[in-house]
Design a protein around this motif. Sequence first.
Motif, PDB file in Angstrom:
ATOM      1  N   GLN A  16      -7.711   2.808 -11.262  1.00 46.17           N
ATOM      2  CA  GLN A  16      -7.690   2.581  -9.748  1.00 46.17           C
ATOM      3  C   GLN A  16      -9.098   2.321  -9.304  1.00 46.17           C
ATOM      4  O   GLN A  16      -9.216   1.523  -8.501  1.00 46.17           O
ATOM      5  CB  GLN A  16      -7.121   3.996  -9.099  1.00 46.17           C
ATOM      6  N   HIS A  32     -11.367   3.913  -7.796  1.00 51.36           N
ATOM      7  CA  HIS A  32     -11.947   4.366  -6.339  1.00 51.36           C
ATOM      8  C   HIS A  32     -13.242   4.982  -6.780  1.00 51.36           C
ATOM      9  O   HIS A  32     -13.541   6.240  -7.290  1.00 51.36           O
ATOM     10  CB  HIS A  32     -10.964   5.442  -5.636  1.00 51.36           C
ATOM     11  N   GLU A  47       0.845  -1.143  -0.036  1.00 53.40           N
ATOM     12  CA  GLU A  47      -0.136  -0.129  -0.192  1.00 53.40           C
ATOM     13  C   GLU A  47       0.713   1.431  -0.083  1.00 53.40           C
ATOM     14  O   GLU A  47       0.536   2.252  -0.739  1.00 53.40           O
ATOM     15  CB  GLU A  47      -0.940  -0.052   1.013  1.00 53.40           C
ATOM     16  N   ASN A  48       1.989   1.323   0.707  1.00 53.92           N
ATOM     17  CA  ASN A  48       2.816   2.388   0.870  1.00 53.92           C
ATOM     18  C   ASN A  48       4.200   2.153   0.574  1.00 53.92           C
ATOM     19  O   ASN A  48       5.186   2.945   0.492  1.00 53.92           O
ATOM     20  CB  ASN A  48       2.435   3.045   2.102  1.00 53.92           C
ATOM     21  N   GLU A  86      -7.117  -0.646  -7.670  1.00 59.72           N
ATOM     22  CA  GLU A  86      -7.240   0.095  -6.295  1.00 59.72           C
ATOM     23  C   GLU A  86      -8.476   0.160  -6.045  1.00 59.72           C
ATOM     24  O   GLU A  86      -9.121   0.916  -5.344  1.00 59.72           O
ATOM     25  CB  GLU A  86      -6.595   1.418  -6.299  1.00 59.72           C
ATOM     26  N   TRP A 110      -8.438  -2.266  -2.782  1.00 61.72           N
ATOM     27  CA  TRP A 110      -7.326  -1.441  -1.833  1.00 61.72           C
ATOM     28  C   TRP A 110      -7.595  -1.593  -0.289  1.00 61.72           C
ATOM     29  O   TRP A 110      -7.773  -0.528   0.291  1.00 61.72           O
ATOM     30  CB  TRP A 110      -7.455   0.071  -2.254  1.00 61.72           C
ATOM     31  N   ASN A 161      -0.715   4.015 -14.266  1.00 64.66           N
ATOM     32  CA  ASN A 161      -2.056   3.903 -13.530  1.00 64.66           C
ATOM     33  C   ASN A 161      -2.614   5.190 -12.983  1.00 64.66           C
ATOM     34  O   ASN A 161      -1.729   6.340 -12.788  1.00 64.66           O
ATOM     35  CB  ASN A 161      -1.297   3.332 -12.186  1.00 64.66           C
ATOM     36  N   TRP A 166      -7.999   3.271   3.544  1.00 63.42           N
ATOM     37  CA  TRP A 166      -7.592   4.751   3.382  1.00 63.42           C
ATOM     38  C   TRP A 166      -8.868   5.660   3.522  1.00 63.42           C
ATOM     39  O   TRP A 166      -8.729   6.936   3.915  1.00 63.42           O
ATOM     40  CB  TRP A 166      -6.580   4.926   2.378  1.00 63.42           C
ATOM     41  N   HIS A 190       4.307  -0.690  -6.767  1.00 65.94           N
ATOM     42  CA  HIS A 190       3.668   0.446  -6.643  1.00 65.94           C
ATOM     43  C   HIS A 190       4.286   1.435  -5.535  1.00 65.94           C
ATOM     44  O   HIS A 190       4.346   1.249  -4.561  1.00 65.94           O
ATOM     45  CB  HIS A 190       2.207   0.295  -6.211  1.00 65.94           C
ATOM     46  N   LYS A 231       6.707   3.030  -2.328  1.00 69.19           N
ATOM     47  CA  LYS A 231       6.642   4.563  -2.782  1.00 69.19           C
ATOM     48  C   LYS A 231       7.929   4.984  -2.518  1.00 69.19           C
ATOM     49  O   LYS A 231       8.844   4.676  -1.847  1.00 69.19           O
ATOM     50  CB  LYS A 231       5.395   5.027  -2.001  1.00 69.19           C
ATOM     51  N   TRP A 254       5.665   9.350  -8.870  1.00 71.40           N
ATOM     52  CA  TRP A 254       4.455   9.995  -8.259  1.00 71.40           C
ATOM     53  C   TRP A 254       4.533  11.273  -7.852  1.00 71.40           C
ATOM     54  O   TRP A 254       5.853  11.724  -7.293  1.00 71.40           O
ATOM     55  CB  TRP A 254       3.726   9.081  -7.302  1.00 71.40           C
ATOM     56  N   ASN A 304       2.449   6.994 -12.038  1.00 67.79           N
ATOM     57  CA  ASN A 304       1.114   7.106 -11.360  1.00 67.79           C
ATOM     58  C   ASN A 304       0.522   8.389 -11.250  1.00 67.79           C
ATOM     59  O   ASN A 304       1.418   9.590 -11.015  1.00 67.79           O
ATOM     60  CB  ASN A 304       1.285   6.765  -9.620  1.00 67.79           C
ATOM     61  N   GLU A 305      -0.770   8.584 -11.715  1.00 69.65           N
ATOM     62  CA  GLU A 305      -1.452  10.003 -11.697  1.00 69.65           C
ATOM     63  C   GLU A 305      -0.799  11.001 -12.521  1.00 69.65           C
ATOM     64  O   GLU A 305      -0.758  12.091 -11.674  1.00 69.65           O
ATOM     65  CB  GLU A 305      -1.693  10.195 -10.029  1.00 69.65           C
TER      66      GLU A 305
HETATM   67  C1  XIL Z   1      -2.772   5.690  -0.287  1.00 72.76           C
HETATM   68  C2  XIL Z   1      -2.705   4.763   0.967  1.00 72.76           C
HETATM   69  O1  XIL Z   1      -3.769   3.828   0.844  1.00 72.76           O
HETATM   70  C3  XIL Z   1      -2.668   5.560   2.248  1.00 72.76           C
HETATM   71  O2  XIL Z   1      -2.171   4.706   3.371  1.00 72.76           O
HETATM   72  C4  XIL Z   1      -1.779   6.677   2.088  1.00 72.76           C
HETATM   73  O3  XIL Z   1      -1.698   7.265   3.336  1.00 72.76           O
HETATM   74  C5  XIL Z   1      -1.883   7.331   0.907  1.00 72.76           C
HETATM   75  O4  XIL Z   1      -1.900   6.831  -0.097  1.00 72.76           O
HETATM   76  N1  XIL Z   1      -3.959   6.371  -5.093  1.00 72.76           N
HETATM   77  C6  XIL Z   1      -2.737   5.547  -5.065  1.00 72.76           C
HETATM   78  C7  XIL Z   1      -2.334   5.000  -3.829  1.00 72.76           C
HETATM   79  O5  XIL Z   1      -2.116   5.331  -6.077  1.00 72.76           O
HETATM   80  O6  XIL Z   1      -1.017   4.838  -3.594  1.00 72.76           O
HETATM   81  C8  XIL Z   1      -2.931   5.761  -2.750  1.00 72.76           C
HETATM   82  O7  XIL Z   1      -2.736   4.981  -1.587  1.00 72.76           O
HETATM   83  C9  XIL Z   1      -4.610   5.883  -2.865  1.00 72.76           C
HETATM   84  C10 XIL Z   1      -4.683   6.777  -4.170  1.00 72.76           C
END
Ligand code: XIL
Length: 297
Positions: A203, A205, A43-44, A232, A263, A169, A271, A80, A47, A84, A126-127
């Motif tokens: 992702q 979300h 998850e982190n 995600e 996620w 991503n 998160w 991942h 990075k 970013w 990413n993003e």
């Molecule tokens: C989020 C994590 O879930 C959290 O724990 C952290 O504080 C912030 O990042 N897009 C992404 C992920 O690509 O890496 C992010 O994850 C959520 C949004």
Amino acid sequence: ATTLGASAAQTGRYFGTAVSAGKLGDATYVGILNREFTMVTPENEMKWDATEPSQNQFSYSGGDRILNQAVSTGKRVRGHALLWHQQQPGWVQGLSGSALRQAAINHVTQVATHYRGQIYAWDVVNEAFADGGSGGRRDSDLQRTGDDWIEAAFRAARAADPGAKLCYNDYNTDGVNAKSTGVYTMVRDFKARGVPIDCVGFQSHLSGSAPSDYQANLQRFADLGVEVQITELDISGSNQAAVYGTVTRACLAVARCAGITVWGIRDSDSWRTGENPLLFDANGDKKPAYTSVLDAL
Ligand code: XIL
């Protein structure tokens, strides 16, 4: 089949989750992880701020813990994320121009080399695209080093780990819209010019619903010759279970959709605090959304 991973495998797909190294001592968490999932995304822990806290001093403890747990239990790993604009270490934020470009490419090379041969797919970038109607790049420190920063990152990643699939991503690219069309145009250009790219991560979300053209959007990217992955997934709202089913069916309807990653495992791991967007409740019990996914697989 009776688990997400085994059901996804019936069509050659994986079913994954984000994992936190700090939760690998939680027996309920690890029990669900090992029972249900066949792919893991740290998850982190992979990075930039986690892996290179000081320039050229690399720290792989959290990422390695997750990778070792996954591999030793038969799961694969999505890396991942190499570059970013968020979760950059402080030292990066003081750089610009060629110094930042050089640091970024070095980061890609070093991290991808450390994990060479062990990663199914890397989110290389990413993003990087802007929200809204422009369809253009997001303004960021990396973007200000020049428009070619994304292809430079993909070339460096390919050189460092030729066996990993290389993904772009992003979020809010889940339907056909200006942002996803900007990404689509970049991927089409990369394929035309031989820039190495193998997959696009969506992702997903989501809140309340999925875009009506979710499957069509996955399909148009797949038709460029890249794998598509749902990377995600989490979904809030009262239609949660149904929307999870819709997203799952969309992936299954697209031959090049390789798998789905949620996620987090339990709502309490998410998160999105207070939104309860995941497949298991805080006790680790299966929610209606879980059944909806399992039935769709
Ligand atoms: C989020 C994590 O879930 C959290 O724990 C952290 O504080 C912030 O990042 N897009 C992404 C992920 O690509 O890496 C992010 O994850 C959520 C949004």
